[in-house]
Enzyme design. Structure first.
Site, PDB file in Angstrom:
ATOM      1  N   LEU A 105       0.788  -1.331   0.049  1.00  0.00           N
ATOM      2  CA  LEU A 105      -0.017  -0.061  -0.167  1.00  0.00           C
ATOM      3  C   LEU A 105       0.885   1.366  -0.038  1.00  0.00           C
ATOM      4  O   LEU A 105       1.797   1.387   0.693  1.00  0.00           O
ATOM      5  CB  LEU A 105      -1.162   0.082   1.219  1.00  0.00           C
ATOM      6  CG  LEU A 105      -1.923   1.192   1.356  1.00  0.00           C
ATOM      7  CD1 LEU A 105      -3.067   0.766   2.179  1.00  0.00           C
ATOM      8  CD2 LEU A 105      -0.921   2.378   2.258  1.00  0.00           C
ATOM      9  N   ASP A 108       0.492   8.764   1.469  1.00  0.00           N
ATOM     10  CA  ASP A 108       0.831  10.132   1.401  1.00  0.00           C
ATOM     11  C   ASP A 108       2.269  10.257   0.598  1.00  0.00           C
ATOM     12  O   ASP A 108       3.175   9.778   0.992  1.00  0.00           O
ATOM     13  CB  ASP A 108       0.954  11.036   2.588  1.00  0.00           C
ATOM     14  CG  ASP A 108      -0.250  10.536   3.518  1.00  0.00           C
ATOM     15  OD1 ASP A 108      -1.078  10.022   3.234  1.00  0.00           O
ATOM     16  OD2 ASP A 108       0.088  11.101   4.793  1.00  0.00           O
ATOM     17  N   GLN A 124       4.605   7.085   1.482  1.00  0.00           N
ATOM     18  CA  GLN A 124       4.436   6.229   2.621  1.00  0.00           C
ATOM     19  C   GLN A 124       4.066   5.016   1.952  1.00  0.00           C
ATOM     20  O   GLN A 124       3.550   4.795   1.066  1.00  0.00           O
ATOM     21  CB  GLN A 124       3.227   6.717   3.329  1.00  0.00           C
ATOM     22  CG  GLN A 124       3.012   7.928   4.189  1.00  0.00           C
ATOM     23  CD  GLN A 124       3.607   7.770   5.573  1.00  0.00           C
ATOM     24  OE1 GLN A 124       3.000   7.119   6.294  1.00  0.00           O
ATOM     25  NE2 GLN A 124       5.060   8.167   5.841  1.00  0.00           N
ATOM     26  N   SER A 168       3.817  10.476   8.184  1.00  0.00           N
ATOM     27  CA  SER A 168       4.172  11.624   7.004  1.00  0.00           C
ATOM     28  C   SER A 168       4.931  12.758   7.452  1.00  0.00           C
ATOM     29  O   SER A 168       5.002  13.310   8.806  1.00  0.00           O
ATOM     30  CB  SER A 168       2.959  12.254   6.341  1.00  0.00           C
ATOM     31  OG  SER A 168       2.458  11.183   5.751  1.00  0.00           O
TER      32      SER A 168
END
Ligand code: FRU
Length: 543
Positions: A105, A108, A124, A168
């Site tokens: 996955l 950001d 990310q 982040s």
């Protein structure tokens, strides 16, 4: 007892899943409970939410340097484990010119910056599954904002202050130094109590990143552990750190700290009171100027729409702001940056020629079930956009360098007969008249419908006739004009629709069959400019 002994008893460094430092203790979670050795009485073992954890009292012999050294060893293991997930899985939904994760996955964009003549863009990443867990930072670099080269797994959740995720943050380019500011996320105990710290890492000469640890360890008064995503800017003789935050009364706010040296930070105050109520949490702030006007971008969560089709509460906003003589921020006027389905957590960078370029996450926080998950990956970045401020409007255009991808430019006549363009990666420019209904990515079963409703003057982006599994299926945008100018960027499973020369944008993931390559127009006939968009390496590691 020493940390080395604890790790040995836990089955050695290769068996350490994470390290935590709850008050006065050291805890390690292991991958495999079978590998744990016979333990002395003073080591407590327990299963915490499915993870086998060993915990002991932290005595004074365990220094921060010991913990840092252990973190470096864990990081080495984590990089090796994640390296098995670098091969991009072939998938018909995979974009051919956007950045997507090889596996797992992506969320950001992080640390987007031009440093010493090169663009740095991190993402990310959770390498192991399509789920939000234990985030890593991956680094890509580019010379032209279009071709991105894989560099490294830059940061891993290896340390006691970030072992549930290197969350982040942004980068600061200061001469030769490149600093990364991020939020260290940990969850302690059975109730997964969140512990949040703002942390720093610095680029080394070898191109790796050395973690310097937390620079803000405590919370400002009245704020919950939901405080994250540092943006650091030098202005008026000092460094400012902007953070997304939540008050104890569950209101979203902007928290600001100041520093003279990037290491020691003093809390200033919370901002955003004048917008309240404006959501329960604000994430991912950015702050920049366009043509001398200051803007703050953030993601307010928990703002409901009156439109019954719009059920998602994760929003994106850009506000004009001004600072008074004390440097205090005042929010003035705000807009959505994107009125589509999938746009969140954007970051901007400034180009050497002064342009402000934005990259967003083409995805939303709660959505983790897209058809691409069947092939082991989810989410992607948006196309890069150039922002400008023109006559009181924020204008967003595809970044000029995207021209490099255009091939076989031609004129298409669009009407209800339709045309098979034999690709899902293209740019299409046309005027959609009032009452017109454009079908994109169409075959017998699927189509995306973009219609300009004559009665309500609403532009409707409808993805209900696609393979979508999660998320809203209709987005509506009220427009003033009689005709709408569209510049559409398509890339296999996404559409980015720039409306009326960039006054609005609607972005969405659209999953359709591979032969859904027709375009047709109902209710009108127009000529459109069409170009194929060629492939580029979206930042995959050479495998
Ligand atoms: C936004 C966000 C950030 C956080 C990150 C974790 O999408 O929730 O606030 O730092 O994702 O991956």
């Amino acid at each position: 007892m020493s940390l080395d002994l604890l790790i040995d008893l836990a089955g050695g460094i290769t068996n350490i899943l994470r390290i935590l430092a709850p008050k006065g203790r050291i805890t390690v979670a292991v991958h495999d409970a079978q590998r744990v050795k016979t333990l002395p009485d003073h080591i407590v073992t327990e299963s915490v939410l499915g993870e086998w954890q060993l915990s002991m009292v932290r005595d004074e012999t365990i220094t921060d340097e010991h913990l840092a050294a252990t973190g470096r060893q864990i990081a080495e293991q984590q990089r090796e484990q994640a390296s098995a997930h670098l091969q991009p899985i072939a998938c018909p939904y995979r974009p051919q010119w956007h950045i997507s994760p090889p596996q797992g996955l992506l969320n950001d964009p992080n640390g987007f910056i031009c440093h010493q003549g090169e663009y740095y863009l991190f993402y990310q990443w959770h390498p192991f599954a399509c789920e939000h867990k234990d985030k890593y930072w991956v680094l890509l670099k580019s010379q032209d904002l279009i071709h991105w080269q894989w560099q490294s797994i830059a940061l891993t959740p290896s340390d006691w202050f970030d072992s549930h995720g290197v969350f982040s943050g942004h980068a600061v380019s200061d001469g030769e130094d490149l600093w990364l500011f991020y939020t260290g996320n940990t969850r302690l105990g059975h109730d997964r109590q969140r512990q949040t710290m703002q942390c720093v890492a610095r680029a080394t000469k070898e191109g790796t990143f050395e973690k310097l640890g937390p620079v803000i360890r405590t919370l400002p008064p009245g704020v919950t552990e939901h405080i994250r995503d540092p943006k650091v800017v030098y202005q008026q003789g000092r460094w400012h750190m902007l953070l997304g935050a939540q008050t104890e009364t569950l209101q979203g706010r902007l928290a600001v700290y100041h520093s003279s040296n990037l290491q020691d930070w003093q809390f200033d105050r919370l901002y955003g009171e004048e917008l309240a109520p404006y959501g329960y949490m604000w994430e991912c702030p950015d702050w920049f100027e366009l043509e001398g006007q200051a803007f703050i971008v953030f993601g307010p969560q928990g703002i409901r729409s009156e439109n019954p089709h719009h059920t998602i509460e994760h929003q994106n906003r850009i506000f004009t702001v001004e600072q008074d003589e004390q440097g205090h921020f005042h929010f003035l006027q705000g807009w959505q940056l994107d009125a589509g389905f999938d746009f969140y957590a954007p970051q901007t960078a400034q180009t050497p020629d002064g342009r402000r370029v934005l990259c967003g996450w083409m995805g939303l926080p709660d959505e983790i079930d897209h058809p691409s998950c069947d092939n082991g990956w989810i989410h992607q970045f948006t196309a890069l956009r150039e922002l400008s401020w023109q006559q009181g409007k924020v204008i967003q255009r595809p970044v000029a360098e995207l021209e490099l991808l255009r091939r076989n430019v031609q004129t298409l006549t669009l009407n209800e007969l339709g045309v098979d363009v034999a690709t899902k990666s293209f740019e299409l420019i046309l005027n959609l008249p009032l009452g017109g209904e454009l079908h994109l990515m169409e075959n017998a079963q699927h189509k995306v419908v973009l219609s300009f409703d004559a009665d309500s003057k609403v532009l409707r982006f409808d993805r209900s006739q696609t393979e979508i599994r999660q998320g809203d299926t209709v987005r509506e945008l009220a427009l003033e004009s009689e005709e709408v100018h569209l510049q559409i960027l398509a890339d296999h499973s996404s559409l980015e629709i720039f409306i009326n020369q960039g006054e609005q944008v609607m972005t969405g993931r659209v999953f359709t069959a591979t032969d859904a390559t027709r375009i047709s127009l109902i209710g009108a006939e127009v000529t459109a400019e069409f170009a194929q968009l060629s492939a580029m390496n979206g930042g995959f590691a050479p495998c």
